[in-house]
Write a protein that holds these residues in place. Structure first.
Motif, PDB file in Angstrom:
ATOM      1  N   LEU A 108       0.837  -1.202   0.000  1.00  0.00           N
ATOM      2  CA  LEU A 108       0.000   0.000   0.000  1.00  0.00           C
ATOM      3  C   LEU A 108       0.872   1.252   0.000  1.00  0.00           C
ATOM      4  CD1 LEU A 108      -2.635   1.617   0.267  1.00  0.00           C
ATOM      5  CD2 LEU A 108      -2.554   1.166   2.732  1.00  0.00           C
ATOM      6  N   TYR A 109       1.852   1.276   0.859  1.00  0.00           N
ATOM      7  CA  TYR A 109       2.739   2.433   0.949  1.00  0.00           C
ATOM      8  C   TYR A 109       3.371   2.743  -0.410  1.00  0.00           C
ATOM      9  CZ  TYR A 109       6.930   5.133   1.983  1.00  0.00           C
ATOM     10  OH  TYR A 109       7.920   6.078   1.966  1.00  0.00           O
ATOM     11  N   HIS A 110       3.909   1.720  -1.061  1.00  0.00           N
ATOM     12  CA  HIS A 110       4.587   1.943  -2.345  1.00  0.00           C
ATOM     13  C   HIS A 110       3.613   2.314  -3.463  1.00  0.00           C
ATOM     14  CE1 HIS A 110       8.622   1.216  -1.043  1.00  0.00           C
ATOM     15  NE2 HIS A 110       8.253   0.085  -0.458  1.00  0.00           N
ATOM     16  N   LYS A 111       2.369   1.871  -3.363  1.00  0.00           N
ATOM     17  CA  LYS A 111       1.369   2.227  -4.373  1.00  0.00           C
ATOM     18  C   LYS A 111       0.990   3.705  -4.287  1.00  0.00           C
ATOM     19  CE  LYS A 111      -1.015  -0.038  -6.744  1.00  0.00           C
ATOM     20  NZ  LYS A 111      -1.115  -0.570  -8.100  1.00  0.00           N
ATOM     21  N   ILE A 112       1.012   4.280  -3.083  1.00  0.00           N
ATOM     22  CA  ILE A 112       0.521   5.660  -2.952  1.00  0.00           C
ATOM     23  C   ILE A 112       1.597   6.689  -2.653  1.00  0.00           C
ATOM     24  CG2 ILE A 112      -1.798   4.922  -2.304  1.00  0.00           C
ATOM     25  CD1 ILE A 112      -1.119   5.639   0.606  1.00  0.00           C
ATOM     26  N   GLU A 113       2.830   6.260  -2.343  1.00  0.00           N
ATOM     27  CA  GLU A 113       3.826   7.236  -1.898  1.00  0.00           C
ATOM     28  C   GLU A 113       4.101   8.322  -2.929  1.00  0.00           C
ATOM     29  OE1 GLU A 113       7.892   5.928  -1.339  1.00  0.00           O
ATOM     30  OE2 GLU A 113       7.576   4.293  -2.747  1.00  0.00           O
ATOM     31  N   ASN A 114       4.007   8.027  -4.209  1.00  0.00           N
ATOM     32  CA  ASN A 114       4.241   9.041  -5.247  1.00  0.00           C
ATOM     33  C   ASN A 114       3.043   9.197  -6.175  1.00  0.00           C
ATOM     34  OD1 ASN A 114       6.974   9.722  -4.515  1.00  0.00           O
ATOM     35  ND2 ASN A 114       7.528   7.695  -5.271  1.00  0.00           N
ATOM     36  N   ARG A 115       1.894   8.712  -5.744  1.00  0.00           N
ATOM     37  CA  ARG A 115       0.693   8.771  -6.572  1.00  0.00           C
ATOM     38  C   ARG A 115       0.022  10.129  -6.396  1.00  0.00           C
ATOM     39  NH1 ARG A 115      -2.827   3.908  -7.887  1.00  0.00           N
ATOM     40  NH2 ARG A 115      -4.789   4.764  -8.644  1.00  0.00           N
ATOM     41  N   GLU A 116      -0.418  10.705  -7.498  1.00  0.00           N
ATOM     42  CA  GLU A 116      -1.085  12.009  -7.443  1.00  0.00           C
ATOM     43  C   GLU A 116      -2.318  11.935  -6.549  1.00  0.00           C
ATOM     44  OE1 GLU A 116      -2.648  15.535 -10.409  1.00  0.00           O
ATOM     45  OE2 GLU A 116      -2.628  13.488 -11.161  1.00  0.00           O
ATOM     46  N   GLY A 117      -2.456  12.915  -5.686  1.00  0.00           N
ATOM     47  CA  GLY A 117      -3.613  12.986  -4.814  1.00  0.00           C
ATOM     48  C   GLY A 117      -3.394  12.359  -3.451  1.00  0.00           C
ATOM     49  N   TYR A 118      -2.246  11.746  -3.246  1.00  0.00           N
ATOM     50  CA  TYR A 118      -1.957  11.118  -1.953  1.00  0.00           C
ATOM     51  C   TYR A 118      -0.733  11.769  -1.333  1.00  0.00           C
ATOM     52  CZ  TYR A 118      -5.301   7.467  -2.996  1.00  0.00           C
ATOM     53  OH  TYR A 118      -6.451   6.787  -3.282  1.00  0.00           O
ATOM     54  N   GLU A 119      -0.768  11.885  -0.027  1.00  0.00           N
ATOM     55  CA  GLU A 119       0.375  12.422   0.697  1.00  0.00           C
ATOM     56  C   GLU A 119       0.531  11.614   1.978  1.00  0.00           C
ATOM     57  OE1 GLU A 119       1.543  16.547   2.951  1.00  0.00           O
ATOM     58  OE2 GLU A 119       0.365  16.702   1.101  1.00  0.00           O
ATOM     59  N   MET A 120       1.728  11.186   2.241  1.00  0.00           N
ATOM     60  CA  MET A 120       1.988  10.414   3.446  1.00  0.00           C
ATOM     61  C   MET A 120       2.003  11.361   4.655  1.00  0.00           C
ATOM     62  SD  MET A 120       2.072   7.575   1.924  1.00  0.00           S
ATOM     63  CE  MET A 120       2.237   6.578   3.389  1.00  0.00           C
ATOM     64  N   VAL A 121       1.466  10.903   5.761  1.00  0.00           N
ATOM     65  CA  VAL A 121       1.438  11.700   6.988  1.00  0.00           C
ATOM     66  C   VAL A 121       2.816  11.708   7.634  1.00  0.00           C
ATOM     67  CG1 VAL A 121       0.417  11.919   9.298  1.00  0.00           C
ATOM     68  CG2 VAL A 121      -1.017  11.264   7.344  1.00  0.00           C
ATOM     69  N   PHE A 122       3.447  10.552   7.625  1.00  0.00           N
ATOM     70  CA  PHE A 122       4.777  10.414   8.222  1.00  0.00           C
ATOM     71  C   PHE A 122       5.749   9.991   7.134  1.00  0.00           C
ATOM     72  CE2 PHE A 122       1.565   9.226  11.394  1.00  0.00           C
ATOM     73  CZ  PHE A 122       1.770  10.248  12.298  1.00  0.00           C
ATOM     74  N   GLN A 123       6.923  10.567   7.140  1.00  0.00           N
ATOM     75  CA  GLN A 123       7.917  10.261   6.116  1.00  0.00           C
ATOM     76  C   GLN A 123       8.569   8.910   6.390  1.00  0.00           C
ATOM     77  OE1 GLN A 123       8.083  12.142   3.352  1.00  0.00           O
ATOM     78  NE2 GLN A 123       6.411  13.183   4.376  1.00  0.00           N
ATOM     79  N   GLY A 124       8.929   8.252   5.324  1.00  0.00           N
ATOM     80  CA  GLY A 124       9.601   6.973   5.448  1.00  0.00           C
ATOM     81  C   GLY A 124       8.629   5.812   5.422  1.00  0.00           C
ATOM     82  N   GLU A 125       9.153   4.667   5.050  1.00  0.00           N
ATOM     83  CA  GLU A 125       8.350   3.460   4.954  1.00  0.00           C
ATOM     84  C   GLU A 125       7.843   3.053   6.341  1.00  0.00           C
ATOM     85  OE1 GLU A 125       9.238  -0.950   3.259  1.00  0.00           O
ATOM     86  OE2 GLU A 125      10.042   0.759   2.132  1.00  0.00           O
ATOM     87  N   PRO A 126       6.574   2.655   6.431  1.00  0.00           N
ATOM     88  CA  PRO A 126       6.027   2.259   7.736  1.00  0.00           C
ATOM     89  C   PRO A 126       6.798   1.079   8.335  1.00  0.00           C
ATOM     90  CG  PRO A 126       4.291   2.419   6.079  1.00  0.00           C
ATOM     91  CD  PRO A 126       5.594   2.558   5.368  1.00  0.00           C
ATOM     92  N   GLN A 127       6.977   1.110   9.638  1.00  0.00           N
ATOM     93  CA  GLN A 127       7.668   0.026  10.348  1.00  0.00           C
ATOM     94  C   GLN A 127       6.669  -0.954  10.953  1.00  0.00           C
ATOM     95  OE1 GLN A 127      11.177  -0.127  10.327  1.00  0.00           O
ATOM     96  NE2 GLN A 127      10.731   1.411   8.780  1.00  0.00           N
TER      97      GLN A 127
END
Length: 126
Positions: free
Chosen positions: A22-41
């Motif tokens: 999920l993270y990799h699908k949306i990390e650079n997808r238009e319209g999405y912004e991650m709340v916290f930087q970096g891959e989830p642990q």
């Protein structure tokens, strides 16, 4: 007991793999912004969906207030349609964001893809 431990480990590994997907699908997808930087642990993936009407707004209070309403509106529409459900919450100075917690190893990559597309479909006109 060893089988239970190994089974639990596989369960957790599968949930972590789906969260990473999920993270990799949306990390650079238009319209999405991650709340916290970096891959989830962990199995939590926290993100905002930013509808087209908000994408060109400058960062500021108006954008924050409007973005704060997006996740609750999309979740309500998900519940009305009965298609899927994902939680949301604010945290500190961060306005409401989606908090996807992958905990079911029966979830598939196509389920994750459906979720992303459903958020976009429901949020397109907000």
């Amino acid at each position: 007991m060893v089988d239970g431990t190994i089974g639990f480990e596989k369960h957790i590994d599968r949930c972590l793999e789906l969260s990473e997907y999920l993270y990799h699908k949306i990390e650079n997808r238009e319209g999405y912004e991650m709340v916290f930087q970096g891959e989830p642990q962990h199995t939590n993936v926290c993100f905002w969906y930013i509808p087209p009407s908000l994408r060109l707004l400058p960062d500021g209070e108006e954008k924050r207030q409007r973005l704060h309403k997006v996740a609750p509106k999309i979740k309500a529409m998900m519940m009305e349609c009965g298609t899927t459900m994902v939680g949301y919450q604010p945290q500190g100075d961060k306005v409401n964001f989606f908090r996807m917690v992958v905990s079911n190893p029966a979830v598939t990559r196509s389920d994750i893809d459906f979720l992303i597309n459903e958020i976009e479909r429901l949020g397109q006109d907000l």
